[in-house]
Motif scaffolding. Structure first.
Motif, PDB file in Angstrom:
ATOM      1  N   ALA A 262      -8.767  -7.391   6.008  1.00  0.00           N
ATOM      2  CA  ALA A 262      -8.708  -6.643   4.526  1.00  0.00           C
ATOM      3  C   ALA A 262     -10.427  -6.067   3.252  1.00  0.00           C
ATOM      4  O   ALA A 262     -10.989  -7.367   3.534  1.00  0.00           O
ATOM      5  CB  ALA A 262      -7.651  -6.236   4.041  1.00  0.00           C
ATOM      6  N   VAL A 263     -10.326  -5.346   2.717  1.00  0.00           N
ATOM      7  CA  VAL A 263     -11.219  -5.307   1.633  1.00  0.00           C
ATOM      8  C   VAL A 263      -9.561  -5.005   0.734  1.00  0.00           C
ATOM      9  O   VAL A 263      -9.088  -4.649   0.157  1.00  0.00           O
ATOM     10  CB  VAL A 263     -11.544  -3.709   2.042  1.00  0.00           C
ATOM     11  CG1 VAL A 263     -12.096  -3.712   0.857  1.00  0.00           C
ATOM     12  CG2 VAL A 263     -12.670  -3.698   3.379  1.00  0.00           C
TER      13      VAL A 263
ATOM     14  N   LYS B 194     -14.090  -8.442  -2.056  1.00  0.00           N
ATOM     15  CA  LYS B 194     -13.604  -9.301  -0.937  1.00  0.00           C
ATOM     16  C   LYS B 194     -13.412  -8.294   0.666  1.00  0.00           C
ATOM     17  O   LYS B 194     -13.130  -7.384  -0.316  1.00  0.00           O
ATOM     18  CB  LYS B 194     -12.832 -10.577  -0.913  1.00  0.00           C
ATOM     19  CG  LYS B 194     -12.862 -11.005  -1.655  1.00  0.00           C
ATOM     20  CD  LYS B 194     -11.953 -12.548  -2.127  1.00  0.00           C
ATOM     21  CE  LYS B 194     -11.620 -13.241  -1.257  1.00  0.00           C
ATOM     22  NZ  LYS B 194     -11.425 -14.845  -0.971  1.00  0.00           N
ATOM     23  N   PHE B 195     -13.923  -8.862   1.740  1.00  0.00           N
ATOM     24  CA  PHE B 195     -13.583  -8.464   2.733  1.00  0.00           C
ATOM     25  C   PHE B 195     -13.691  -9.066   4.012  1.00  0.00           C
ATOM     26  O   PHE B 195     -14.089 -10.489   3.804  1.00  0.00           O
ATOM     27  CB  PHE B 195     -14.496  -7.417   3.362  1.00  0.00           C
ATOM     28  CG  PHE B 195     -16.359  -8.340   3.640  1.00  0.00           C
ATOM     29  CD1 PHE B 195     -16.564  -8.588   4.862  1.00  0.00           C
ATOM     30  CD2 PHE B 195     -17.149  -8.468   2.676  1.00  0.00           C
ATOM     31  CE1 PHE B 195     -17.845  -8.954   5.328  1.00  0.00           C
ATOM     32  CE2 PHE B 195     -18.481  -9.462   3.103  1.00  0.00           C
ATOM     33  CZ  PHE B 195     -18.450  -9.985   4.256  1.00  0.00           C
ATOM     34  N   GLY B 196     -12.877  -8.917   5.358  1.00  0.00           N
ATOM     35  CA  GLY B 196     -12.498  -9.854   6.251  1.00  0.00           C
ATOM     36  C   GLY B 196     -11.574 -10.805   5.665  1.00  0.00           C
ATOM     37  O   GLY B 196     -11.240 -11.967   6.550  1.00  0.00           O
ATOM     38  N   VAL B 197     -10.507 -10.015   5.203  1.00  0.00           N
ATOM     39  CA  VAL B 197      -9.428 -11.071   4.308  1.00  0.00           C
ATOM     40  C   VAL B 197      -8.190 -11.108   5.576  1.00  0.00           C
ATOM     41  O   VAL B 197      -7.737  -9.823   6.032  1.00  0.00           O
ATOM     42  CB  VAL B 197      -9.417 -10.760   2.736  1.00  0.00           C
ATOM     43  CG1 VAL B 197      -7.728 -11.287   2.317  1.00  0.00           C
ATOM     44  CG2 VAL B 197     -10.208 -11.081   1.951  1.00  0.00           C
ATOM     45  N   TYR B 198      -7.865 -12.267   5.403  1.00  0.00           N
ATOM     46  CA  TYR B 198      -6.273 -12.333   6.189  1.00  0.00           C
ATOM     47  C   TYR B 198      -5.129 -12.094   5.160  1.00  0.00           C
ATOM     48  O   TYR B 198      -5.191 -12.907   4.331  1.00  0.00           O
ATOM     49  CB  TYR B 198      -6.369 -13.432   7.480  1.00  0.00           C
ATOM     50  CG  TYR B 198      -7.316 -13.084   7.866  1.00  0.00           C
ATOM     51  CD1 TYR B 198      -6.933 -12.567   9.860  1.00  0.00           C
ATOM     52  CD2 TYR B 198      -8.727 -13.927   7.727  1.00  0.00           C
ATOM     53  CE1 TYR B 198      -8.234 -12.779  10.408  1.00  0.00           C
ATOM     54  CE2 TYR B 198      -9.223 -14.229   8.693  1.00  0.00           C
ATOM     55  CZ  TYR B 198      -9.576 -12.964  10.413  1.00  0.00           C
ATOM     56  OH  TYR B 198     -10.026 -13.378  11.128  1.00  0.00           O
ATOM     57  N   LEU B 199      -3.659 -11.209   5.476  1.00  0.00           N
ATOM     58  CA  LEU B 199      -2.830 -10.886   4.879  1.00  0.00           C
ATOM     59  C   LEU B 199      -1.712 -11.388   5.746  1.00  0.00           C
ATOM     60  O   LEU B 199      -1.818 -11.731   7.086  1.00  0.00           O
ATOM     61  CB  LEU B 199      -2.514  -9.798   4.682  1.00  0.00           C
ATOM     62  CG  LEU B 199      -3.642  -8.741   4.162  1.00  0.00           C
ATOM     63  CD1 LEU B 199      -3.903  -7.188   4.279  1.00  0.00           C
ATOM     64  CD2 LEU B 199      -4.159  -9.471   3.205  1.00  0.00           C
TER      65      LEU B 199
ATOM     66  N   ALA C 184       1.769  -4.631   9.404  1.00  0.00           N
ATOM     67  CA  ALA C 184       2.986  -5.384   9.644  1.00  0.00           C
ATOM     68  C   ALA C 184       2.179  -6.224   8.778  1.00  0.00           C
ATOM     69  O   ALA C 184       2.850  -6.552   7.805  1.00  0.00           O
ATOM     70  CB  ALA C 184       2.775  -6.569  10.813  1.00  0.00           C
ATOM     71  N   ALA C 185       0.459  -6.194   8.387  1.00  0.00           N
ATOM     72  CA  ALA C 185      -0.215  -7.132   7.731  1.00  0.00           C
ATOM     73  C   ALA C 185      -0.087  -6.604   6.267  1.00  0.00           C
ATOM     74  O   ALA C 185       0.634  -6.689   5.428  1.00  0.00           O
ATOM     75  CB  ALA C 185      -1.519  -7.758   7.572  1.00  0.00           C
ATOM     76  N   GLY C 186       0.248  -5.092   6.260  1.00  0.00           N
ATOM     77  CA  GLY C 186      -0.145  -4.719   4.641  1.00  0.00           C
ATOM     78  C   GLY C 186       1.173  -4.406   4.464  1.00  0.00           C
ATOM     79  O   GLY C 186       1.169  -4.789   2.943  1.00  0.00           O
TER      80      GLY C 186
END
Length: 471
Positions: free
Chosen positions: A162-163, A172-177, A194-196
């Motif tokens: 995620a950004v 930031k970018f490449g983030v895991y939620l 599902a992450a969002g």
């Protein structure tokens, strides 16, 4: 209503107002409904005297609170996070993207959707994200389509992450939620949705999801997934979100503190007053009677008083049942004699004489209402000391002489008793076993109206000479 009751109502109103603001920001409705239900049951049990229900609450209150904390720990954590980040929103307008940046972001999302390139973009709100996200790389660049495209291009190693956008900047970018625990909502789409949805359940961020399968755009907010039917709808949603999260500070007026969230404040005050009326004002008053001692204080120097004929009094107190949790042995009626004069005088007893009475209890009655004392001036004089003997000396022995050192003791006695008190007595001394001359130290007894002089001796040394009789 007393001042202390008004303060009590204000405290409860502030708590209720905070709860309203939490609901306004859509904290878990189940948490709010549970608290309201538990509170309502307790209130009804108190109003209608439901004995068993009241007993259950009294016995299991700690267990109920512990269960609520365990069940709704996420919501409680969110409340404290909101409190910790509470500050004036005027100073955070820098977190708002400009109109041109919103247009750029909207256009980038539309082009990603047209090309069926999946994307996950987080618009940061008021609350911190650090506790909920993992990994990622810092960027700090402005929002442009080439940057957004390069991040989510399927050839990019970070395209599944995620950004994070804050204001005008891609932080930031490449983030895991975190993934959503709402299976009913999450099954409508894939992992990216599902992450969002998962992050939206933990904070106030706005998460935009572009589906690579369908080329559609959805927005996750407050645990809900909302499909967008056009780029214009996305832009409108972004503008609405920024205006709601970071509103322009209105021109301050004298009544701003009152008119802001007026209906929430009115509701909080109304509920607090209602709770006070049902739980405090309508609580049954009780009367209790206690027997308390009467104490004299501040006796003038050089004066003494006779022991009070009435050394105790009965007082009747009125208050709520819960107000009688104090120790009644600490109560006393204290009589101030700093203005006492010589002779008999009557002193009225009132509430100002009652010490250690809790402020939330009312004094109704004192019996007796008055107490009589006799004060007298004291004169210092030396009074001879006589030995008090008890028992019988053996027949073959006799006491030849008794010497007392000192022979007299300084004492304070009433002027009227100068002619009555001619000597002081020692404590009794048993002579039945005397066989020889004996020396001992004995205390001196002072009559009730006589007092020792501070710093002067209150005991004497007695020498008793004993001789055997001649046959």
């Amino acid at each position: 209503m007393r001042i202390i009751d008004a303060i009590d109502v204000i405290f409860i109103a502030l708590i209720v107002y905070g709860g309203f603001l939490g609901l306004k920001q859509r904290i878990s409705r189940s948490f709010a409904l549970t608290i309201i239900a538990v509170g309502s049951i307790y209130l009804l049990s108190h109003i209608f005297n439901l004995y068993l229900t009241s007993l259950f609450f009294q016995a299991g209150l700690s267990a109920i609170l512990a269960a609520l904390v365990l069940i709704f720990q996420t919501d409680i954590r969110r409340i404290f996070e909101q409190l910790s980040t509470f500050r004036s929103r005027k100073g955070r307008r820098g977190n708002v993207a400009s109109t041109s940046t919103v247009d750029t972001l909207t256009e980038s999302l539309a082009r990603l959707a047209d090309n069926k390139i999946g994307a996950l973009i987080v618009i940061k709100g008021q609350q911190p994200l650090e506790r909920h996200i993992r990994g990622g790389f810092s960027l700090g660049g402005r929002i442009t389509f080439p940057i957004v495209y390069s991040i989510f291009n399927t050839q990019s190693p970070s395209h599944d992450g995620a950004v994070i956008i804050e204001g005008e900047t891609i932080e930031k970018f490449g983030v895991y939620l975190p993934l959503s625990q709402n299976l009913q909502e999450g099954k409508k789409a894939g992992t990216r949705h599902a992450a969002g949805l998962g992050l939206s359940e933990h904070c106030d961020a706005l998460i935009i999801i572009v589906s690579e399968e369908r080329g559609s755009i959805s927005i996750a907010e407050h645990g809900k997934l909302i499909p967008m039917d056009s780029a214009a709808a996305v832009k409108k949603k972004l503008e609405s979100y920024y205006n709601r999260m970071f509103p322009i500070e209105p021109k301050k007026t004298r009544l701003r503190w009152l008119t802001h969230n007026f209906w929430y404040k009115l509701g909080a005050i109304s509920i607090a007053i209602g709770l006070w009326f049902f739980l405090s004002f309508r609580a049954e008053n009780v009367q209790r009677t206690f027997t308390v001692p009467i104490e004299c204080r501040n006796v003038p120097s050089g004066y003494a008083i006779d022991e009070l004929e009435v050394s105790e009094a009965k007082i009747t107190l009125t208050g709520f049942e819960r107000a009688f949790g104090f120790n009644p042995s600490t109560l006393a009626l204290s009589v101030d004699l700093s203005n006492a004069r010589e002779g008999i005088q009557t002193i009225a007893l009132s509430e100002r004489n009652l010490i250690n009475k809790p402020s939330n209890i009312i004094l109704n009655r004192i019996e007796p209402k008055n107490v009589a004392i006799r004060a007298y001036a004291l004169i210092q004089t030396d009074i001879p000391v006589h030995l008090v003997k008890e028992g019988t000396l053996p027949e073959s022995y006799s006491i030849t002489s008794v010497s007392i050192d000192p022979p007299s003791i300084a004492a304070l006695i009433p002027r009227s008793a100068l002619d009555e008190i001619t000597y002081l007595r020692t404590e009794p001394f048993d002579v039945s076993d005397l066989r020889q001359t004996t020396a001992t130290r004995l205390k001196v007894h002072f009559p009730p109206t006589t007092h020792p002089v501070t710093g002067k001796p209150t005991a004497v040394r007695v020498i008793i000479l004993v001789a055997q009789k001649k046959r």
